[in-house]
Scaffold this motif. Structure first.
Motif, short mmCIF file in Angstrom:
data_model
loop_
_atom_site.label_atom_id
_atom_site.label_comp_id
_atom_site.label_asym_id
_atom_site.label_seq_id
_atom_site.Cartn_x
_atom_site.Cartn_y
_atom_site.Cartn_z
N LYS A 171 30.58 5.60 14.86
CA LYS A 171 29.98 6.26 13.70
C LYS A 171 28.66 6.92 14.07
O LYS A 171 28.35 8.01 13.60
CB LYS A 171 29.77 5.24 12.58
N PHE A 172 27.90 6.25 14.95
CA PHE A 172 26.56 6.73 15.34
C PHE A 172 26.17 6.02 16.62
O PHE A 172 26.51 4.84 16.81
CB PHE A 172 25.56 6.39 14.23
N ALA A 183 26.09 11.86 17.63
CA ALA A 183 27.15 11.77 16.63
C ALA A 183 28.31 10.93 17.16
O ALA A 183 28.35 10.55 18.34
CB ALA A 183 27.62 13.17 16.26
N VAL A 242 21.95 3.89 9.28
CA VAL A 242 23.09 4.80 9.37
C VAL A 242 23.80 4.84 8.03
O VAL A 242 24.28 3.81 7.54
CB VAL A 242 24.08 4.36 10.47
N THR A 268 26.59 7.02 5.20
CA THR A 268 27.97 7.46 5.18
C THR A 268 28.08 8.75 4.38
O THR A 268 27.45 8.88 3.32
CB THR A 268 28.88 6.38 4.56
N TRP A 303 20.14 9.27 8.60
CA TRP A 303 20.04 8.32 9.70
C TRP A 303 18.60 8.27 10.18
O TRP A 303 17.83 9.21 9.98
CB TRP A 303 20.98 8.69 10.85
N LEU A 331 28.34 11.79 9.08
CA LEU A 331 28.60 10.47 9.65
C LEU A 331 29.92 9.89 9.15
O LEU A 331 30.15 8.68 9.27
CB LEU A 331 27.44 9.53 9.35
#
Length: 379
Positions: free
Chosen positions: A97-98, A112, A139, A141, A147, A163
Motif C-alpha cells: 500500500k505504501f 507508492a 497511511v 486510503t 500520508w 493509496l
C-alpha cells in the motif's frame, strides 16, 4: 477503534508476529527497552522482515485500518551502500500500500504501492547509524489519501497519493523486496498502531504471571509447582510445562500478574494487549480469552487451536472494570487466562502475558518549551 495493537517483541518468539521471513531474529543484544528487540539484516539481494497484525484472536487477523498510524522505533546498524532499500511498509491483504525506503545517506523516501514511483522528494534529516529513532508513518486510503512520515515526532515528508481503496491490513518492518541489492541491518522495538491518531511515545513492557488468579480449574499437564509457574516462562518452554483445560465448557484458568513496579511500568498507559501461547491437545480444541479486572470478567471470541503452539492475542485498550484507560493500579489487579470452549478435546496453555505500552509524559524544559529528541519524539 482507536488503539489497535503493540509489540515490543518481549515474548522473545516469532510466533507473536503475523509474518517472519528471510534473514531476521528476535535477539537480546541491541534493544531499546526490555529484554528483546527484532533484527532484520539481509545481505545483498536477500530479504528479511517481520509483518505485524494483532486483531482479536490469532495474529493473522487484519488490522483493517482506513488510516493507519504507526509508531516504530528503529536502529540502523548498516545503511544501504548505494541508492536505497526498503525500511518500513504498509500492506493490504494482497500487496503493498505504501513503502518507506532509506538511502545510503540515511534519508527517508516515500514510494507508492508499485515500489517504483517515488512520492515527493527525499527527506532532509539524515539518520545516523547506531542510534534509536522514533519513526511515525501515517497511511490513508483512497484516490487522494493523505500520508506522512515523521522522525522524532516532527514531520519529515508528507503529501497525498492514490493509496488504493483497500484498508491497511498489516505493518511490515525490514526489507520485504530487494530494490537495489544492498546489505542492510535494522533493529526494531516498541511498535504501536492506532487508526485515529499517532500513538504517543512509549515503551512496550511485559507483565508475567506471579500467582494463580480467580479461576483455577485447569490442571497441570506437565511441570511441577503452582499452576501459574507452568505459564510464566519467557521464552515459553512448549510442552515442558503447561496447563491443560478440562473439557467442560466455561471452566477457566486465570493468572494474576506481577506488579507494575516489578515490570518497570511507571508512566501513563497507552494501551495493553493480552497474549496467550496455546495449542490443542488433539483436534477440536477451542478457547476464549479472558481478562479479569477487579471483579469484572471480559471474554473474547472463540479461537480454534492448531497442533503447534501459536499466539492468541487480544487488545485491552481500556480497563474492563472502568471502561476507561488503564491505570497502574488497575493493571496491578488484572488477571489473564483462557476459558474452555470445546468438549471434544482439551487445550494446552504454555504461557500468558500482558504487553503494556507505557506512555512517556510530556515535559517542558526550563524555558517552557516541549522537548524533542530523535529517540523519544515529543516528551
Amino acid at each position: 477503534m482507536t488503539y489497535l495493537t503493540n509489540t515490543g517483541f518481549e515474548s522473545g518468539v516469532e510466533i507473536e508476529l503475523f509474518d517472519a521471513q528471510g534473514t531476521r531474529s528476535i535477539q537480546t543484544t541491541i534493544k531499546r527497552t526490555g529484554a528483546y528487540a527484532a533484527r532484520t539484516n539481509p545481505t545483498t539481494t536477500a530479504t528479511g522482515f517481520y509483518g505485524i497484525r494483532h486483531g482479536e484472536g490469532i495474529v493473522s487477523v487484519s488490522l483493517n485500518a482506513a488510516t493507519l498510524y504507526s509508531r516504530i522505533y528503529c536502529y540502523i546498524a548498516t545503511l544501504p551502500a548505494a541508492n536505497s532499500e526498503e525500511l518500513i511498509s504498509i500492506h493490504t491483504g494482497t500487496g503493498y500500500k505504501f513503502i518507506v525506503r532509506v538511502t545510503s545517506g540515511g534519508l527517508l523516501q516515500a514510494y507508492a504501492a508499485d515500489g517504483t514511483t517515488q512520492l515527493g522528494s527525499n527527506g532532509t534529516t539524515a539518520l545516523s547509524i547506531n542510534t534509536w529513532y522514533r519513526i511515525d508513518v501515517k497511511v490513508g486510503t483512497g484516490a487522494s489519501a493523505a500520508w506522512e512520515i515523521r522522525i522524532g515526532g516532527l514531520s519529515e515528508l508528507s503529501g497525498t497519493a492514490n493509496l488504493g481503496g483497500t484498508n491497511a491490513a498489516s505493518l511490515y518492518v525490514g526489507k520485504v523486496t530487494n530494490r537495489n541489492g544492498n546489505s542492510v541491518d535494522y533493529y526494531w522495538d516498541d511498535v504501536a498502531i492506532r487508526d485515529d491518531d499517532y500513538p504517543s511515545d512509549g515503551a512496550v513492557k511485559i507483565m508475567k504471571p506471579s500467582a494463580d488468579g480467580n479461576y483455577t480449574t485447569w490442571t497441570i499437564g506437565a511441570g511441577a509447582g503452582d499452576k501459574w509457574q507452568q505459564i510464566d516462562e519467557v521464552t515459553h518452554d512448549s510442552n515442558t510445562t503447561y496447563l491443560l483445560s478440562t473439557g467442560t465448557i466455561g471452566q477457566a484458568y486465570t493468572a494474576a500478574l506481577e506488579s507494575t513496579t516489578t515490570a518497570g511500568i511507571a508512566g501513563p498507559i497507552n494501551g495493553s494487549r493480552m497474549m496467550l501461547i496455546v495449542a490443542r491437545n488433539s483436534a477440536g480444541a477451542a478457547i476464549l480469552t479472558r481478562i479479569r479486572s477487579s471483579s469484572t470478567d471480559s471474554d473474547g471470541i472463540s479461537n480454534t487451536l492448531g497442533a503447534a503452539y501459536a499466539v492468541i492475542s487480544r487488545l485491552a485498550a481500556t480497563d474492563p472494570a472502568t471502561g476507561v484507560a488503564w491505570t497502574a493500579g488497575g493493571l496491578d489487579g488484572a488477571e489473564v487466562g483462557a476459558v474452555e470452549n470445546a468438549t471434544t478435546t482439551q487445550s494446552r496453555l504454555t504461557a500468558a502475558y500482558m504487553m503494556v505500552d507505557e506512555g512517556v509524559p510530556l515535559a517542558a524544559n526550563a524555558m517552557g518549551a516541549v522537548v524533542r529528541s530523535p529517540m523519544w519524539g515529543t516528551y
